[in-house]
Design an enzyme around this catalytic site. Structure first.
Site, mmCIF file in Angstrom:
data_model
loop_
_atom_site.group_PDB
_atom_site.id
_atom_site.type_symbol
_atom_site.label_atom_id
_atom_site.label_comp_id
_atom_site.label_asym_id
_atom_site.label_seq_id
_atom_site.Cartn_x
_atom_site.Cartn_y
_atom_site.Cartn_z
ATOM 1 C CG HIS A 145 0.153 6.832 -9.779
ATOM 2 N ND1 HIS A 145 1.187 7.706 -9.521
ATOM 3 C CD2 HIS A 145 0.321 5.772 -8.943
ATOM 4 C CE1 HIS A 145 1.953 7.198 -8.557
ATOM 5 N NE2 HIS A 145 1.449 6.039 -8.195
ATOM 6 N NE ARG A 157 -3.618 -9.798 -1.014
ATOM 7 C CZ ARG A 157 -4.083 -9.156 -2.098
ATOM 8 N NH1 ARG A 157 -4.107 -7.842 -2.111
ATOM 9 N NH2 ARG A 157 -4.510 -9.837 -3.145
ATOM 10 N N GLY A 171 5.057 -8.759 7.547
ATOM 11 C CA GLY A 171 4.373 -9.847 6.860
ATOM 12 C C GLY A 171 3.077 -9.428 6.215
ATOM 13 C CG HIS A 230 0.570 9.289 -0.048
ATOM 14 N ND1 HIS A 230 1.045 9.946 1.075
ATOM 15 C CD2 HIS A 230 0.418 7.988 0.316
ATOM 16 C CE1 HIS A 230 1.184 9.085 2.067
ATOM 17 N NE2 HIS A 230 0.809 7.902 1.628
ATOM 18 N NE ARG A 233 1.378 6.015 10.080
ATOM 19 C CZ ARG A 233 1.631 7.100 9.379
ATOM 20 N NH1 ARG A 233 0.885 7.386 8.330
ATOM 21 N NH2 ARG A 233 2.620 7.909 9.703
#
Length: 307
Positions: free
Chosen positions: A99, A263, A261, A109, A113
């Site tokens: 940003h 962070r 779960g 962006h 993965r």
């Protein structure tokens, strides 16, 4: 697939180092803080979150590497892949959102993965995903063309129609249905990629990751010194609201991270530090603000646009 997983991890951690190094140089003022973390929920994992705030160019730049594992995948992953139910999993990736201060420099962006899901006695199920996209506020045709030319270069050698396929997927994915509006001018998006083999799919994921900086940094350099005032800043903050809406309502990565779960601080680093909403904002007709939605956020074949 332990050896393959190690190769992916090595690439991803190296990519994070390269991107943060080059963004630090481009900013010229601030440094990334390093926040190493360990996942405290079942399954294990952790990561490294790197964030630059209030720099000379970037208001906030977050580049995150994470690796999480668990006994079962969350609903956001199994909803479109029911064969994954009951398998343990490992997921790792690099995700980043930039940003800038200047409204003439777009937000960008990128994400790459790798997922693997396993069950004793059955073959592993694995895939790659990722892409990059750009969200301008005061857009420039030259920048949009450059962005998409670089996206096409990332796809070269991976199938004649790969750019067109992944551009369309990006346009479809980064779309706010409740606004009937694109989030930005797109780029590339792919998921569930496991063909024709691991080596080729991994090579494509690396190509996408490696083309992000060549796509974005030339635009930053061209626009970072453009003069702007209160009007442009207010419009930037208003349009950032669309970014927040998409990430919290639709984004698969956000949902997966929260449901598995992950962070929370690292997951939500994609959100801008300052944002505003205004009830029923209507830009002045034929203004630069109106041009964003009337022209730039419409589906376009940017490779064939003329300057």
């Amino acid at each position: 697939m332990n050896n393959e997983t190690d190769l992916v991890r090595k690439y991803l951690t190296g990519l994070q180092k390269t991107i943060t190094k080059d963004l630090t140089i481009a900013d010229g003022s601030a440094e990334f803080i390093i926040d190493d973390w360990v996942r405290d929920s079942s399954g294990g994992g952790g990561g490294r979150t790197m964030v630059l705030t209030d720099g000379g160019v970037f208001e906030q730049a977050g580049v995150n590497f994470s690796e999480v594992a668990g006994d079962s995948l969350p609903a956001s992953a199994t909803a479109h892949r029911p064969e994954l139910t009951g398998r343990n999993f490992r997921a790792m990736g690099v995700s980043l959102v930039i940003h800038p201060h200047n409204p003439y420099v777009p937000t960008s962006h990128a994400n790459v993965r790798f997922f693997i899901a396993e069950k004793p006695g059955e073959p592993s199920i694995w895939w790659f995903g990722g892409g990059f996209d750009m969200t301008p506020y005061y857009a420039n045709k030259e920048d949009c063309i450059h962005w998409h030319q670089t996206a096409k270069q990332a796809c070269e050698g991976f199938g004649e129609n790969s750019y067109a396929k992944y551009k369309q997927w990006c346009d479809d994915y980064f779309f706010l249905k409740h606004r009937n509006e694109a989030r930005g001018i797109g780029g590339l998006f792919f998921d569930d990629l496991n063909e024709p083999d691991f080596e080729t799919a991994f090579a494509f994921m690396q190509s996408v990751g490696n083309h992000y900086l060549p796509a974005y940094l030339p635009i930053v350099e061209k626009r970072k010194a453009t003069e702007f005032g209160e009007r442009e800043k207010k419009f930037q903050l208003y349009r950032r609201g669309r970014y927040v809406e998409f990430n919290l309502v639709y984004d698969r990565g956000t949902l997966f991270g929260l449901q598995s779960g992950g962070r929370t601080e690292s997951i939500l680093m994609s959100l801008p530090p300052m944002v505003s909403w205004q009830y029923n904002f209507q830009p002045e007709a034929c203004s630069a603000e109106a041009e964003l939605t009337d022209y730039y956020l419409k589906p376009r074949d940017w490779l064939n646009e003329s300057l």
